[in-house]
Design an enzyme around this catalytic site. Sequence first.
Site, PDB file in Angstrom:
ATOM      1  N   GLU A 158      11.073  -7.890  -9.088  1.00 46.77           N
ATOM      2  CA  GLU A 158      10.407  -6.640  -9.448  1.00 46.77           C
ATOM      3  C   GLU A 158      11.349  -5.800 -10.316  1.00 46.77           C
ATOM      4  O   GLU A 158      12.197  -5.066  -9.786  1.00 46.77           O
ATOM      5  CB  GLU A 158      10.056  -5.852  -8.195  1.00 46.77           C
ATOM      6  CG  GLU A 158       9.065  -6.552  -7.292  1.00 46.77           C
ATOM      7  CD  GLU A 158       8.202  -5.553  -6.541  1.00 46.77           C
ATOM      8  OE1 GLU A 158       6.982  -5.607  -6.703  1.00 46.77           O
ATOM      9  OE2 GLU A 158       8.749  -4.694  -5.831  1.00 46.77           O
ATOM     10  N   GLY A 209       5.428   0.667 -10.671  1.00 48.41           N
ATOM     11  CA  GLY A 209       4.711   1.945 -10.636  1.00 48.41           C
ATOM     12  C   GLY A 209       4.760   2.722 -11.944  1.00 48.41           C
ATOM     13  O   GLY A 209       4.444   3.912 -11.968  1.00 48.41           O
ATOM     14  N   HIS A 231      12.910  -3.420  -1.295  1.00 48.84           N
ATOM     15  CA  HIS A 231      12.022  -2.876  -2.337  1.00 48.84           C
ATOM     16  C   HIS A 231      12.795  -1.828  -3.137  1.00 48.84           C
ATOM     17  O   HIS A 231      13.581  -1.048  -2.578  1.00 48.84           O
ATOM     18  CB  HIS A 231      10.778  -2.255  -1.687  1.00 48.84           C
ATOM     19  CG  HIS A 231       9.731  -1.918  -2.712  1.00 48.84           C
ATOM     20  ND1 HIS A 231       9.799  -0.769  -3.469  1.00 48.84           N
ATOM     21  CD2 HIS A 231       8.623  -2.586  -3.120  1.00 48.84           C
ATOM     22  CE1 HIS A 231       8.760  -0.746  -4.303  1.00 48.84           C
ATOM     23  NE2 HIS A 231       8.031  -1.840  -4.106  1.00 48.84           N
ATOM     24  N   TRP A 249       0.826  -1.222   0.000  1.00 53.16           N
ATOM     25  CA  TRP A 249       0.000   0.000   0.000  1.00 53.16           C
ATOM     26  C   TRP A 249       0.858   1.269   0.000  1.00 53.16           C
ATOM     27  O   TRP A 249       0.316   2.378  -0.009  1.00 53.16           O
ATOM     28  CB  TRP A 249      -0.957  -0.006   1.199  1.00 53.16           C
ATOM     29  CG  TRP A 249      -1.960  -1.129   1.176  1.00 53.16           C
ATOM     30  CD1 TRP A 249      -2.125  -2.072   0.179  1.00 53.16           C
ATOM     31  CD2 TRP A 249      -2.948  -1.453   2.160  1.00 53.16           C
ATOM     32  NE1 TRP A 249      -3.139  -2.951   0.500  1.00 53.16           N
ATOM     33  CE2 TRP A 249      -3.655  -2.588   1.716  1.00 53.16           C
ATOM     34  CE3 TRP A 249      -3.294  -0.901   3.404  1.00 53.16           C
ATOM     35  CZ2 TRP A 249      -4.693  -3.172   2.453  1.00 53.16           C
ATOM     36  CZ3 TRP A 249      -4.327  -1.481   4.144  1.00 53.16           C
ATOM     37  CH2 TRP A 249      -5.022  -2.597   3.672  1.00 53.16           C
ATOM     38  N   LYS A 250       2.152   1.095   0.050  1.00 51.80           N
ATOM     39  CA  LYS A 250       3.113   2.213  -0.004  1.00 51.80           C
ATOM     40  C   LYS A 250       2.703   3.329   0.973  1.00 51.80           C
ATOM     41  O   LYS A 250       2.187   3.045   2.048  1.00 51.80           O
ATOM     42  CB  LYS A 250       3.237   2.728  -1.440  1.00 51.80           C
ATOM     43  CG  LYS A 250       3.539   1.603  -2.442  1.00 51.80           C
ATOM     44  CD  LYS A 250       4.068   2.095  -3.751  1.00 51.80           C
ATOM     45  CE  LYS A 250       4.110   0.952  -4.750  1.00 51.80           C
ATOM     46  NZ  LYS A 250       4.956   1.191  -5.896  1.00 51.80           N
ATOM     47  N   GLY A 302       1.365  -3.154  -6.245  1.00 51.68           N
ATOM     48  CA  GLY A 302       1.314  -1.847  -5.609  1.00 51.68           C
ATOM     49  C   GLY A 302      -0.013  -1.165  -5.914  1.00 51.68           C
ATOM     50  O   GLY A 302      -1.022  -1.374  -5.229  1.00 51.68           O
ATOM     51  N   GLY A 303      -0.017  -0.368  -6.984  1.00 50.81           N
ATOM     52  CA  GLY A 303      -1.194   0.439  -7.330  1.00 50.81           C
ATOM     53  C   GLY A 303      -2.512  -0.329  -7.308  1.00 50.81           C
ATOM     54  O   GLY A 303      -3.508   0.147  -6.749  1.00 50.81           O
TER      55      GLY A 303
HETATM   56  C1  PEP Z   1       5.339  -2.559  -5.802  1.00 51.01           C
HETATM   57  O1  PEP Z   1       5.190  -1.559  -5.128  1.00 51.01           O
HETATM   58  O2  PEP Z   1       6.007  -3.496  -5.358  1.00 51.01           O
HETATM   59  C2  PEP Z   1       4.753  -2.625  -7.138  1.00 51.01           C
HETATM   60  C3  PEP Z   1       4.962  -3.689  -7.871  1.00 51.01           C
HETATM   61  O3  PEP Z   1       4.022  -1.527  -7.539  1.00 51.01           O
HETATM   62  P1  PEP Z   1       3.087  -1.441  -8.848  1.00 51.01           P
HETATM   63  O4  PEP Z   1       2.213  -2.681  -8.862  1.00 51.01           O
HETATM   64  O5  PEP Z   1       2.303  -0.191  -8.673  1.00 51.01           O
HETATM   65  O6  PEP Z   1       3.996  -1.428 -10.027  1.00 51.01           O
END
Ligand code: PEP
Length: 248
Positions: free
Chosen positions: A166, A172, A94, A10-11, A228-229
């Site tokens: 990632e 993001g 991260h 959820w950042k 994330g989003g």
């Molecule tokens: C994350 O924050 O680990 C991520 C993958 O973000 P998003 O899905 O928004 O790219």
Amino acid sequence: MAKPLLAGNWKMHGTAKTAAKLAADLANSSGDYPELIVFPPYVCIPAVVTELLAAKNIAIGAQNISHHSEGAYTGEISGKMLTDIGCSHVLVGHSERRTNCSESNELVAEKFAAAKRSGLVPILCVGETFEQRQQGQELQVIKSQLDAVVDLVGLETVCDAIVAYEPVWAVGTGETATPEQAQQVHSFIRAELGSGGTDTQILYGGSINADNAAALFAQPDLDGGLVGGASLEAEHFINIAQQIVEQK
Ligand code: PEP
């Protein structure tokens, strides 16, 4: 076979009130979905814990941890503090912390070790930048990120944790690795973990949404996702979770 899993980061979004509402919406979602973990901002964790008390399949984690166990470290949060308020997992390495907070491979390894000392399950995030991929260095970069942790805690301990691939250029940004790019890196990570890594959950993260989830999770070495989003709306998150179940 690794068990399917979907994690939501959820950042730095929301407040305790909106986090509690999102947690309640997840707890009230019906249907078939895998193990879920949510990573609210630190200060929202108690509100989320309260909402999820009765939700058996949803764990709670923190987005960061101090590599120290205790002491005069103003502004830091220890692993013991996290388990004390109900966390079972923690993100380490991260890309937003590696980039924005200059976290080195060695510091990430120390944070991984601190998580294990406190009984938390770390999700170790690894991934290459756009420039590194352009130069064909992605596997080398990921190997050095993994090796720093393996050198400190040993391969078996890493196999007992969770790894998230990632690509930095996909986090993001709305850009996603193709299923083939993701599978190539995931099978590389699995091979690096050796025979002890057969059941290690290896997640993909980077702009996953309801439209690209099925093709990604159809790949054999993608055991789930770190989102994330798309984790900020219960409906989207659960939709992605259900697509994992359909593909596994
Ligand atoms: C994350 O924050 O680990 C991520 C993958 O973000 P998003 O899905 O928004 O790219």
